[in-house]
Design a protein around this motif. Structure first.
Motif, short mmCIF file in Angstrom:
data_model
loop_
_atom_site.label_atom_id
_atom_site.label_comp_id
_atom_site.label_asym_id
_atom_site.label_seq_id
_atom_site.Cartn_x
_atom_site.Cartn_y
_atom_site.Cartn_z
N UNK A 1 29.73 2.28 -13.22
CA UNK A 1 29.51 3.53 -12.39
C UNK A 1 28.60 3.05 -10.87
N UNK A 2 27.96 1.98 -11.29
CA UNK A 2 27.21 1.69 -10.01
C UNK A 2 27.80 0.28 -9.29
N UNK A 3 28.47 -0.16 -9.70
CA UNK A 3 29.46 -1.27 -9.18
C UNK A 3 30.30 -0.96 -8.17
N UNK A 4 30.53 -1.97 -7.25
CA UNK A 4 31.61 -1.65 -6.14
C UNK A 4 32.92 -2.60 -6.18
N UNK A 5 32.97 -3.61 -7.04
CA UNK A 5 33.95 -4.37 -7.40
C UNK A 5 33.95 -4.83 -8.80
N UNK A 6 35.10 -5.32 -9.38
CA UNK A 6 35.29 -5.92 -10.80
C UNK A 6 36.36 -7.00 -10.57
N UNK A 7 35.94 -8.30 -11.38
CA UNK A 7 36.74 -9.27 -11.53
C UNK A 7 37.02 -9.34 -13.13
N UNK A 8 38.19 -9.69 -13.77
CA UNK A 8 38.20 -9.82 -14.96
C UNK A 8 38.86 -11.37 -15.04
N UNK A 9 38.16 -12.16 -15.73
CA UNK A 9 38.48 -13.58 -15.54
C UNK A 9 38.78 -14.16 -17.21
N UNK A 10 39.73 -15.00 -17.41
CA UNK A 10 40.02 -15.37 -18.71
C UNK A 10 39.29 -16.95 -18.90
N UNK A 11 38.29 -16.95 -19.95
CA UNK A 11 37.46 -17.89 -19.95
C UNK A 11 37.69 -19.25 -20.98
N UNK A 12 38.97 -18.90 -21.45
CA UNK A 12 39.19 -19.78 -22.74
C UNK A 12 39.47 -21.17 -22.11
N UNK B 1 45.21 -4.58 -17.75
CA UNK B 1 44.93 -5.92 -17.57
C UNK B 1 44.00 -6.58 -18.39
N UNK B 2 43.38 -5.73 -19.42
CA UNK B 2 42.28 -6.18 -20.21
C UNK B 2 42.88 -7.07 -21.61
N UNK B 3 43.51 -7.89 -21.50
CA UNK B 3 44.03 -8.67 -22.38
C UNK B 3 43.57 -10.21 -22.44
N UNK B 4 43.36 -10.43 -23.69
CA UNK B 4 42.80 -12.01 -24.03
C UNK B 4 41.29 -11.95 -24.03
N UNK B 5 40.74 -13.20 -24.12
CA UNK B 5 39.30 -13.37 -23.77
C UNK B 5 38.73 -13.28 -22.32
N UNK B 6 38.20 -12.27 -21.97
CA UNK B 6 37.87 -12.16 -20.65
C UNK B 6 36.29 -11.92 -20.72
N UNK B 7 35.89 -12.45 -19.30
CA UNK B 7 34.45 -12.13 -18.81
C UNK B 7 34.56 -11.21 -17.63
N UNK B 8 33.82 -10.13 -17.72
CA UNK B 8 33.92 -9.05 -16.78
C UNK B 8 32.69 -9.17 -15.61
N UNK B 9 33.07 -9.49 -14.36
CA UNK B 9 32.02 -9.70 -13.33
C UNK B 9 32.13 -8.38 -12.40
N UNK B 10 30.90 -7.77 -12.40
CA UNK B 10 30.62 -6.53 -11.46
C UNK B 10 29.85 -7.02 -10.34
N UNK B 11 30.39 -6.70 -9.07
CA UNK B 11 29.37 -6.67 -7.70
C UNK B 11 28.69 -5.55 -7.77
N UNK B 12 27.47 -5.59 -7.53
CA UNK B 12 26.65 -4.38 -7.65
C UNK B 12 26.47 -3.85 -6.30
N UNK B 13 26.32 -4.71 -5.15
CA UNK B 13 25.93 -4.15 -3.84
C UNK B 13 27.13 -4.75 -2.70
N UNK B 14 27.69 -5.71 -2.77
CA UNK B 14 28.66 -6.42 -1.85
C UNK B 14 29.95 -6.59 -2.65
N UNK B 15 31.08 -6.02 -1.95
CA UNK B 15 32.20 -6.23 -2.86
C UNK B 15 32.95 -7.54 -3.20
N UNK B 16 32.21 -8.58 -2.29
CA UNK B 16 32.74 -9.89 -2.17
C UNK B 16 31.77 -10.74 -3.22
#
Length: 176
Positions: A20-31, A75-90
């Motif tokens: 709710x507080x984040x401005x962007x999200x990246x889902x990355x597969x870490x296997x 897109x949430x398929x497989x072993x994923x790590x979610x990275x949320x940017x709290x202040x800056x989108x990049x």
């Protein structure tokens, strides 16, 4: 590891609060990454103000429901790590991009920004966004340019007069 219902609720609430507080999200597969590599990734994320979490996809779907990142649920398929940017989108994109340079096994699956899912190729674009301070500096330089040009234009007649008088003086000194 088997999670109890209370643990699952805690995880969902925590991720939902961050979403709710984040401005962007990246889902990355870490296997394929080692524990040490994931630890390094988390450390660099913490230093950059990025919230990073490995969450089961079913719990992530529940946590993202009702947030601006609900669009990424497919897109949430497989072993994923979610990275949320709290202040800056990049911010998260820069952390992931820097990590991928040394560890090619981390694969970006999806990016989410402003209720839109971006393709993994958008990582570079998102990572290259200027920070707030950089954007303000760019804006100020653009705003200052016309004023500086006006000042130079207004000062030019006097400067030309001074150069002309100096040329006449030099010519008289050379003749004498």
């Amino acid at each position: 590891m088997v999670l109890k219902l209370d643990d699952k609720k805690t995880i969902v609430n925590e991720v939902a609060d961050v979403a709710r507080q984040a401005v962007s999200l990246i889902a990355a597969e870490y296997s394929g990454l080692t524990v040490g590599q994931l630890t390094d990734l988390r450390k660099s994320a913490r230093e950059s103000g990025v919230y990073m979490r490995v969450v089961r996809n079913t719990l992530a779907r529940r946590a993202l429901a009702g947030t601006q990142f609900e669009c990424i649920q497919d897109e949430l398929v497989g072993p994923l790590v979610l990275a949320f940017s709290k202040e800056h989108p990049g911010a998260a994109a820069r952390v992931i991009k820097a990590f991928i340079k040394d560890n090619e096994k981390l694969k970006v699956k999806a990016l989410a920004l402003d209720n839109q899912v971006l393709p993994p190729a958008g990582l570079n674009t998102l990572a290259n966004l200027p920070t707030r301070e950089e954007a303000i500096a760019q804006l100020m330089s653009v705003m200052q340019a016309p004023i500086a040009k006006l000042v130079r234009t207004l000062a030019e007649p006097q400067a030309k007069l001074v150069r002309t008088i100096a040329a006449i003086r030099d010519a008289k000194q050379a003749a004498a």
